[in-house]
Design a protein around this motif. Structure first.
Motif, PDB file in Angstrom:
ATOM      1  N   UNK A   1       0.830  -1.205   0.000  1.00  0.00           N
ATOM      2  CA  UNK A   1       0.000   0.000   0.000  1.00  0.00           C
ATOM      3  C   UNK A   1       0.865   1.255   0.000  1.00  0.00           C
ATOM      4  N   UNK A   2       0.407   2.248  -0.732  1.00  0.00           N
ATOM      5  CA  UNK A   2       1.126   3.523  -0.804  1.00  0.00           C
ATOM      6  C   UNK A   2       1.067   4.245   0.529  1.00  0.00           C
ATOM      7  N   UNK A   3      -0.121   4.259   1.152  1.00  0.00           N
ATOM      8  CA  UNK A   3      -0.310   4.890   2.459  1.00  0.00           C
ATOM      9  C   UNK A   3      -0.845   3.842   3.427  1.00  0.00           C
ATOM     10  N   UNK A   4      -0.308   3.833   4.634  1.00  0.00           N
ATOM     11  CA  UNK A   4      -0.843   2.938   5.662  1.00  0.00           C
ATOM     12  C   UNK A   4      -2.105   3.604   6.223  1.00  0.00           C
ATOM     13  N   UNK A   5      -3.239   2.905   6.189  1.00  0.00           N
ATOM     14  CA  UNK A   5      -4.490   3.537   6.624  1.00  0.00           C
ATOM     15  C   UNK A   5      -4.529   3.776   8.128  1.00  0.00           C
ATOM     16  N   UNK A   6      -5.212   4.848   8.501  1.00  0.00           N
ATOM     17  CA  UNK A   6      -5.503   5.116   9.906  1.00  0.00           C
ATOM     18  C   UNK A   6      -6.607   4.145  10.307  1.00  0.00           C
ATOM     19  N   UNK A   7      -6.417   3.448  11.431  1.00  0.00           N
ATOM     20  CA  UNK A   7      -7.376   2.428  11.850  1.00  0.00           C
ATOM     21  C   UNK A   7      -8.274   2.980  12.951  1.00  0.00           C
ATOM     22  N   UNK A   8      -9.573   2.805  12.760  1.00  0.00           N
ATOM     23  CA  UNK A   8     -10.574   3.183  13.759  1.00  0.00           C
ATOM     24  C   UNK A   8     -11.383   1.943  14.090  1.00  0.00           C
ATOM     25  N   UNK A   9     -11.661   1.762  15.366  1.00  0.00           N
ATOM     26  CA  UNK A   9     -12.415   0.585  15.801  1.00  0.00           C
ATOM     27  C   UNK A   9     -13.810   0.989  16.236  1.00  0.00           C
ATOM     28  N   UNK A  10     -14.796   0.193  15.796  1.00  0.00           N
ATOM     29  CA  UNK A  10     -16.192   0.411  16.146  1.00  0.00           C
ATOM     30  C   UNK A  10     -16.790  -0.917  16.600  1.00  0.00           C
ATOM     31  N   UNK A  11     -17.792  -0.836  17.460  1.00  0.00           N
ATOM     32  CA  UNK A  11     -18.487  -2.031  17.922  1.00  0.00           C
ATOM     33  C   UNK A  11     -19.392  -2.551  16.812  1.00  0.00           C
ATOM     34  N   UNK A  12     -19.314  -3.834  16.539  1.00  0.00           N
ATOM     35  CA  UNK A  12     -20.148  -4.451  15.516  1.00  0.00           C
ATOM     36  C   UNK A  12     -21.462  -4.884  16.154  1.00  0.00           C
ATOM     37  N   UNK A  13     -22.521  -4.198  15.814  1.00  0.00           N
ATOM     38  CA  UNK A  13     -23.832  -4.493  16.400  1.00  0.00           C
ATOM     39  C   UNK A  13     -24.681  -5.393  15.502  1.00  0.00           C
ATOM     40  N   UNK A  14     -24.139  -5.869  14.410  1.00  0.00           N
ATOM     41  CA  UNK A  14     -24.937  -6.669  13.481  1.00  0.00           C
ATOM     42  C   UNK A  14     -25.418  -7.970  14.130  1.00  0.00           C
ATOM     43  N   UNK A  15     -24.600  -8.566  15.008  1.00  0.00           N
ATOM     44  CA  UNK A  15     -25.032  -9.803  15.662  1.00  0.00           C
ATOM     45  C   UNK A  15     -26.238  -9.548  16.566  1.00  0.00           C
ATOM     46  N   UNK A  16     -26.255  -8.407  17.238  1.00  0.00           N
ATOM     47  CA  UNK A  16     -27.404  -8.053  18.066  1.00  0.00           C
ATOM     48  C   UNK A  16     -28.655  -7.879  17.210  1.00  0.00           C
ATOM     49  N   UNK A  17     -28.483  -7.247  16.036  1.00  0.00           N
ATOM     50  CA  UNK A  17     -29.619  -7.063  15.128  1.00  0.00           C
ATOM     51  C   UNK A  17     -30.152  -8.409  14.642  1.00  0.00           C
ATOM     52  N   UNK A  18     -29.248  -9.337  14.308  1.00  0.00           N
ATOM     53  CA  UNK A  18     -29.671 -10.662  13.862  1.00  0.00           C
ATOM     54  C   UNK A  18     -30.429 -11.384  14.971  1.00  0.00           C
ATOM     55  N   UNK A  19     -29.962 -11.222  16.202  1.00  0.00           N
ATOM     56  CA  UNK A  19     -30.616 -11.879  17.339  1.00  0.00           C
ATOM     57  C   UNK A  19     -32.032 -11.330  17.531  1.00  0.00           C
ATOM     58  N   UNK A  20     -32.197  -9.998  17.403  1.00  0.00           N
ATOM     59  CA  UNK A  20     -33.520  -9.393  17.547  1.00  0.00           C
ATOM     60  C   UNK A  20     -34.472  -9.890  16.461  1.00  0.00           C
ATOM     61  N   UNK A  21     -33.983  -9.973  15.244  1.00  0.00           N
ATOM     62  CA  UNK A  21     -34.804 -10.450  14.132  1.00  0.00           C
ATOM     63  C   UNK A  21     -35.210 -11.902  14.366  1.00  0.00           C
ATOM     64  N   UNK A  22     -34.262 -12.717  14.821  1.00  0.00           N
ATOM     65  CA  UNK A  22     -34.552 -14.120  15.102  1.00  0.00           C
ATOM     66  C   UNK A  22     -35.604 -14.253  16.195  1.00  0.00           C
ATOM     67  N   UNK A  23     -35.498 -13.444  17.258  1.00  0.00           N
ATOM     68  CA  UNK A  23     -36.488 -13.483  18.336  1.00  0.00           C
ATOM     69  C   UNK A  23     -37.864 -13.057  17.839  1.00  0.00           C
ATOM     70  N   UNK A  24     -37.889 -12.049  16.960  1.00  0.00           N
ATOM     71  CA  UNK A  24     -39.178 -11.626  16.393  1.00  0.00           C
ATOM     72  C   UNK A  24     -39.814 -12.739  15.564  1.00  0.00           C
ATOM     73  N   UNK A  25     -38.994 -13.408  14.754  1.00  0.00           N
ATOM     74  CA  UNK A  25     -39.529 -14.476  13.910  1.00  0.00           C
ATOM     75  C   UNK A  25     -40.031 -15.656  14.721  1.00  0.00           C
ATOM     76  N   UNK A  26     -39.477 -15.861  15.906  1.00  0.00           N
ATOM     77  CA  UNK A  26     -39.898 -16.969  16.757  1.00  0.00           C
ATOM     78  C   UNK A  26     -40.997 -16.582  17.747  1.00  0.00           C
ATOM     79  N   UNK A  27     -41.425 -15.332  17.709  1.00  0.00           N
ATOM     80  CA  UNK A  27     -42.450 -14.881  18.649  1.00  0.00           C
ATOM     81  C   UNK A  27     -43.789 -15.562  18.326  1.00  0.00           C
ATOM     82  N   UNK A  28     -44.646 -15.730  19.345  1.00  0.00           N
ATOM     83  CA  UNK A  28     -45.936 -16.407  19.138  1.00  0.00           C
ATOM     84  C   UNK A  28     -46.823 -15.707  18.101  1.00  0.00           C
ATOM     85  N   UNK A  29     -46.778 -14.381  18.066  1.00  0.00           N
ATOM     86  CA  UNK A  29     -47.618 -13.656  17.110  1.00  0.00           C
ATOM     87  C   UNK A  29     -47.224 -13.981  15.666  1.00  0.00           C
TER      88      UNK A  29
END
Length: 137
Positions: A94-122
């Protein structure tokens, strides 16, 4: 004529992002970062998104087995310059070494919420009514 802009990442951005993800993962696996919290935590790097100029890498990480991710994210961001320096060996093309920023990955939480909704009695009730309605037709 102006160049059309697109919100989708280019092939180059995706390729470089995957290379940076692999390099960050190796640095964390080898325990090169001297921070107690980072050393004792298993960290999954799920994705790295590159800026269009490839100078900023945003790494989405999930500390496994911890209820509070904030402390680990802060520790990673405190050590981001050191991690950036350790990436040089694997990203020397690479010509320039990128500046690294870290963020929390919330996609697993979103998948869990969707899964719980799909399994809900309604939803199960609605799906059951639709399935029995299909048989009558």
């Amino acid at each position: 004529m102006s160049k059309a802009t697109s919100s989708a990442p280019s092939q180059r951005m995706l390729r470089v992002g995957e290379q940076v993800r692999a390099a960050i993962t190796q640095v964390l696996q080898r325990g090169e970062v001297r921070d107690d919290l980072i050393e004792k935590t298993v960290i999954s790097v799920s994705e790295v998104r590159m800026s269009p100029d490839l100078k900023i890498a945003t790494a989405y990480v999930t500390p496994l087995g911890l209820p509070d991710h904030e402390a680990v994210i802060e520790a990673l961001n405190r050590n981001a310059k050191y991690i950036r320096g350790r990436l040089g060996g694997q990203l020397r093309q690479m010509k320039y070494m990128p500046e690294v920023r870290f963020r929390d990955d919330t996609s697993f939480d979103n998948y869990k919420k969707i899964d719980e909704l799909l399994k809900s009695p309604e939803v199960q009730r609605d799906l059951g009514a639709k399935a029995s309605g299909d048989e009558q037709e």
